[in-house]
Design a protein around this motif. Sequence first.
Motif, PDB file in Angstrom:
ATOM      1  N   ALA A  65     -64.298 -28.762  44.662  1.00  0.00           N
ATOM      2  CA  ALA A  65     -63.219 -29.497  45.170  1.00  0.00           C
ATOM      3  C   ALA A  65     -63.766 -30.888  45.752  1.00  0.00           C
ATOM      4  CB  ALA A  65     -62.558 -28.603  46.718  1.00  0.00           C
ATOM      5  N   PHE A  66     -64.821 -30.780  46.286  1.00  0.00           N
ATOM      6  CA  PHE A  66     -65.467 -32.059  46.734  1.00  0.00           C
ATOM      7  C   PHE A  66     -65.866 -33.061  45.378  1.00  0.00           C
ATOM      8  CE2 PHE A  66     -66.127 -30.490  50.802  1.00  0.00           C
ATOM      9  CZ  PHE A  66     -66.112 -31.716  51.531  1.00  0.00           C
ATOM     10  N   MET A  67     -66.228 -32.302  44.293  1.00  0.00           N
ATOM     11  CA  MET A  67     -66.593 -32.929  43.137  1.00  0.00           C
ATOM     12  C   MET A  67     -65.202 -33.744  42.389  1.00  0.00           C
ATOM     13  SD  MET A  67     -69.089 -30.308  41.132  1.00  0.00           S
ATOM     14  CE  MET A  67     -69.091 -31.172  39.526  1.00  0.00           C
ATOM     15  N   ASP A  68     -64.129 -32.939  42.717  1.00  0.00           N
ATOM     16  CA  ASP A  68     -62.733 -33.408  42.179  1.00  0.00           C
ATOM     17  C   ASP A  68     -62.290 -34.456  43.189  1.00  0.00           C
ATOM     18  OD1 ASP A  68     -62.988 -31.761  40.074  1.00  0.00           O
ATOM     19  OD2 ASP A  68     -61.745 -30.032  40.775  1.00  0.00           O
ATOM     20  N   LYS A  69     -62.452 -34.115  44.270  1.00  0.00           N
ATOM     21  CA  LYS A  69     -61.570 -35.015  45.433  1.00  0.00           C
ATOM     22  C   LYS A  69     -62.494 -35.930  46.494  1.00  0.00           C
ATOM     23  CE  LYS A  69     -58.325 -31.262  45.281  1.00  0.00           C
ATOM     24  NZ  LYS A  69     -57.457 -30.268  46.392  1.00  0.00           N
ATOM     25  N   GLY A  70     -63.806 -35.600  46.391  1.00  0.00           N
ATOM     26  CA  GLY A  70     -64.435 -36.353  47.487  1.00  0.00           C
ATOM     27  C   GLY A  70     -64.921 -37.655  47.121  1.00  0.00           C
ATOM     28  N   GLU A  71     -64.905 -38.608  48.127  1.00  0.00           N
ATOM     29  CA  GLU A  71     -65.204 -39.752  47.889  1.00  0.00           C
ATOM     30  C   GLU A  71     -66.642 -40.099  47.489  1.00  0.00           C
ATOM     31  OE1 GLU A  71     -65.800 -42.279  51.778  1.00  0.00           O
ATOM     32  OE2 GLU A  71     -63.701 -41.239  51.787  1.00  0.00           O
ATOM     33  N   ASP A  72     -67.561 -39.304  47.709  1.00  0.00           N
ATOM     34  CA  ASP A  72     -69.016 -39.588  47.486  1.00  0.00           C
ATOM     35  C   ASP A  72     -69.601 -38.930  46.322  1.00  0.00           C
ATOM     36  OD1 ASP A  72     -69.566 -40.869  50.241  1.00  0.00           O
ATOM     37  OD2 ASP A  72     -68.744 -38.758  51.036  1.00  0.00           O
ATOM     38  N   PHE A  73     -68.979 -38.524  45.572  1.00  0.00           N
ATOM     39  CA  PHE A  73     -69.456 -37.979  44.035  1.00  0.00           C
ATOM     40  C   PHE A  73     -69.018 -38.963  42.921  1.00  0.00           C
ATOM     41  CE2 PHE A  73     -69.530 -34.249  46.791  1.00  0.00           C
ATOM     42  CZ  PHE A  73     -70.485 -33.478  46.214  1.00  0.00           C
ATOM     43  N   ILE A  74     -70.028 -38.969  42.153  1.00  0.00           N
ATOM     44  CA  ILE A  74     -69.800 -39.703  40.872  1.00  0.00           C
ATOM     45  C   ILE A  74     -70.365 -38.659  39.910  1.00  0.00           C
ATOM     46  CG2 ILE A  74     -70.481 -41.850  39.468  1.00  0.00           C
ATOM     47  CD1 ILE A  74     -69.170 -42.585  42.119  1.00  0.00           C
ATOM     48  N   ILE A  75     -69.593 -38.787  38.579  1.00  0.00           N
ATOM     49  CA  ILE A  75     -69.900 -37.697  37.383  1.00  0.00           C
ATOM     50  C   ILE A  75     -69.711 -38.492  36.223  1.00  0.00           C
ATOM     51  CG2 ILE A  75     -69.231 -35.565  36.419  1.00  0.00           C
ATOM     52  CD1 ILE A  75     -67.826 -34.976  38.971  1.00  0.00           C
ATOM     53  N   ALA A  76     -70.812 -38.378  35.308  1.00  0.00           N
ATOM     54  CA  ALA A  76     -70.942 -39.019  34.250  1.00  0.00           C
ATOM     55  C   ALA A  76     -71.730 -38.399  33.184  1.00  0.00           C
ATOM     56  CB  ALA A  76     -71.321 -40.684  34.465  1.00  0.00           C
ATOM     57  N   ASN A  77     -71.543 -38.709  32.088  1.00  0.00           N
ATOM     58  CA  ASN A  77     -72.617 -38.183  30.607  1.00  0.00           C
ATOM     59  C   ASN A  77     -73.283 -39.028  30.508  1.00  0.00           C
ATOM     60  OD1 ASN A  77     -70.725 -35.654  30.241  1.00  0.00           O
ATOM     61  ND2 ASN A  77     -69.280 -36.976  29.177  1.00  0.00           N
ATOM     62  N   PRO A 104     -78.872 -33.858  27.409  1.00  0.00           N
ATOM     63  CA  PRO A 104     -77.139 -33.755  27.677  1.00  0.00           C
ATOM     64  C   PRO A 104     -76.988 -32.308  27.895  1.00  0.00           C
ATOM     65  CG  PRO A 104     -78.100 -35.241  25.861  1.00  0.00           C
ATOM     66  CD  PRO A 104     -79.252 -34.718  26.438  1.00  0.00           C
ATOM     67  N   LYS A 105     -77.839 -31.373  27.195  1.00  0.00           N
ATOM     68  CA  LYS A 105     -77.202 -29.930  27.358  1.00  0.00           C
ATOM     69  C   LYS A 105     -77.366 -29.420  28.781  1.00  0.00           C
ATOM     70  CE  LYS A 105     -81.804 -27.654  26.938  1.00  0.00           C
ATOM     71  NZ  LYS A 105     -82.628 -27.193  25.692  1.00  0.00           N
ATOM     72  N   ASN A 106     -77.917 -30.268  29.845  1.00  0.00           N
ATOM     73  CA  ASN A 106     -77.930 -29.704  31.151  1.00  0.00           C
ATOM     74  C   ASN A 106     -76.776 -30.584  31.870  1.00  0.00           C
ATOM     75  OD1 ASN A 106     -80.201 -27.985  30.776  1.00  0.00           O
ATOM     76  ND2 ASN A 106     -81.383 -29.778  30.759  1.00  0.00           N
ATOM     77  N   GLY A 107     -76.128 -31.470  31.346  1.00  0.00           N
ATOM     78  CA  GLY A 107     -75.015 -32.102  32.261  1.00  0.00           C
ATOM     79  C   GLY A 107     -73.900 -31.566  32.220  1.00  0.00           C
ATOM     80  N   PRO A 108     -73.014 -32.522  32.791  1.00  0.00           N
ATOM     81  CA  PRO A 108     -72.925 -33.710  32.760  1.00  0.00           C
ATOM     82  C   PRO A 108     -73.845 -34.282  34.228  1.00  0.00           C
ATOM     83  CG  PRO A 108     -71.009 -33.155  33.999  1.00  0.00           C
ATOM     84  CD  PRO A 108     -71.658 -31.948  33.149  1.00  0.00           C
ATOM     85  N   LEU A 109     -74.327 -35.537  34.324  1.00  0.00           N
ATOM     86  CA  LEU A 109     -75.156 -36.093  35.508  1.00  0.00           C
ATOM     87  C   LEU A 109     -74.117 -36.292  36.629  1.00  0.00           C
ATOM     88  CD1 LEU A 109     -77.284 -38.737  33.606  1.00  0.00           C
ATOM     89  CD2 LEU A 109     -78.291 -36.777  34.628  1.00  0.00           C
ATOM     90  N   ILE A 110     -74.757 -36.195  37.855  1.00  0.00           N
ATOM     91  CA  ILE A 110     -73.941 -36.267  39.108  1.00  0.00           C
ATOM     92  C   ILE A 110     -74.713 -36.965  39.923  1.00  0.00           C
ATOM     93  CG2 ILE A 110     -72.757 -34.996  40.950  1.00  0.00           C
ATOM     94  CD1 ILE A 110     -72.647 -32.545  39.052  1.00  0.00           C
TER      95      ILE A 110
END
Length: 551
Positions: free
Chosen positions: A385-397, A467-473
Amino acid sequence: MEFDVIVVGAGLSGLVATAEIADTGKKVLLLDQEPEASFGGQAWWSFGGLFLVDSPEQRRLGIKDSKELAWQDWLGTAGFDREDDEDYWARRWAEAYVEFASGEKRQWLYNMGVRFFPVVGWAERGGYLAEGHGNSVPRFHIVWGTGPGIVAPFEKRVLEHIRNGMVVYKPRHQVDHLIQESGVINGASGSILVPSSAARGEASSKEVIGTFEYRSQAVLISSGGIGGNHDLVRRNWPSRLGTPPKKMLSGVPAHVDGRMLGITEKAGGRLVNRDRMWHYTEGIKNWNSVWNNHGIRILPGPSSIWLDARGQRFPTPNFPGFDTLGTLETIQKTGYDYSWFILTQKIIEKEFALSGSEQNPDLTGKSIRKVLKRALPGAPEPVQAFMDKGEDFIIANRLDDLVNGMNKLTGENLLILEDIERQIIARDREIENTFTKDLQITAIRGARNYIGDKLIRVAPPHKLLDPKNGPLIAVRLRIVSRKTLGGLQTDLSGRVLNLEGDAIQGLYAAGEASGFGGGGVHGYRSLEGTFLGGCLFSGRIAGRAIAMDID
């Protein structure tokens, strides 16, 4: 007198003391400025971790612990250096507490129905020498039911005494003065606040609709610390931790404001170790806030790479979960109030837990079925829920997209892709052998020698950029205000002392208001699991002492 004892504050230590006093047939008036919904105080919000030594849970996991090892760890962590003055009673309380945690603490709680999650956590791992800061072994026992689970047995005892007339509970009663006659504290007076429907943790109105005055043979202060009062936190901030943060998140509701400490000081009580405090460095803004500026602490495993605001990796032993105040000092001396984790999906799935009863519905709700879902692929639901809605998380490949997102989040453009990429590549090269000079990777491998960490807490070492351990956060981490380690100086009966070191007749303190015992049982640092335990122990000691001291 209508009441034998007045207890100010209906948090955990206040409930423990009230139950112990009422059990002896003494009549207690329990006052609290907050509405009925906040019964149980901060403890209700907690993860429910308790410091126990040589427990059955530890022994089943092959952990060899002892009172002697725990005391060695406590001394190395506390760093008592004011032993002729402010630490005199604190050290004596610490020794008594370690004895309690090594002995009857678990059975006392077990007899009231408290049970524990079978895997013992390893908080504050240290990272120094054997006599330095940190727990040598896992000692963080999670109560089955988390914070509400530890509050429940004492709430039950107090409610039973309310029904039988031995306890009178008055919420919305804010104490403004301690009544003192001929040097003896014999009552309290203050303001009756307007009734409030505010939910637990929400700010309540401070509108005054009346006054009160009650007399008693003794008054116990169990009103908590200063973590919700950021101005007071900054005023007491020690230079050794760098400059105080300009911006902080609040790990406690606004009513944790320290006002009763000042009132008790005016009545002659001595406040000691004001410069000792415990704030977390892995804070994220709650996307579903209960109180203003509500911060949640990440309880991290050891694998995330930790960078300062400019993208430079922190030096040893500033690894996730090793030394909270050591890392706080390092962060504050950078001149910025935040830092960064960079990790992978594999790491977040296994290593991220969130502090707080509301962030762990499976453990809080005592659902074995939901707890078992943690073993399934994917992050735990509250983390997701924090990954989806929290303002402090960045997710990228890709790392370049990740760094761009990090710079965009802060708007400061302090991070240079090439610098971060170089450091992560260097770290990843060290994974190729089972031996390494990178002490964080050594620590990860060492942690997995403990079966509890290997099963549910520490991800297998892997390359972050594969990449197989991703995505990066990436997670922006902010300072979360939390605990007051200093407080009212008390003797081993919980009696508040004056500036001359003499006990003030009729005045007692417990819980965070007393530095969890003696004015600072933790010294400079905590071993974790010792805040709830300090409330339990100091409330029990003070309650039993009061019952014996009064007629």
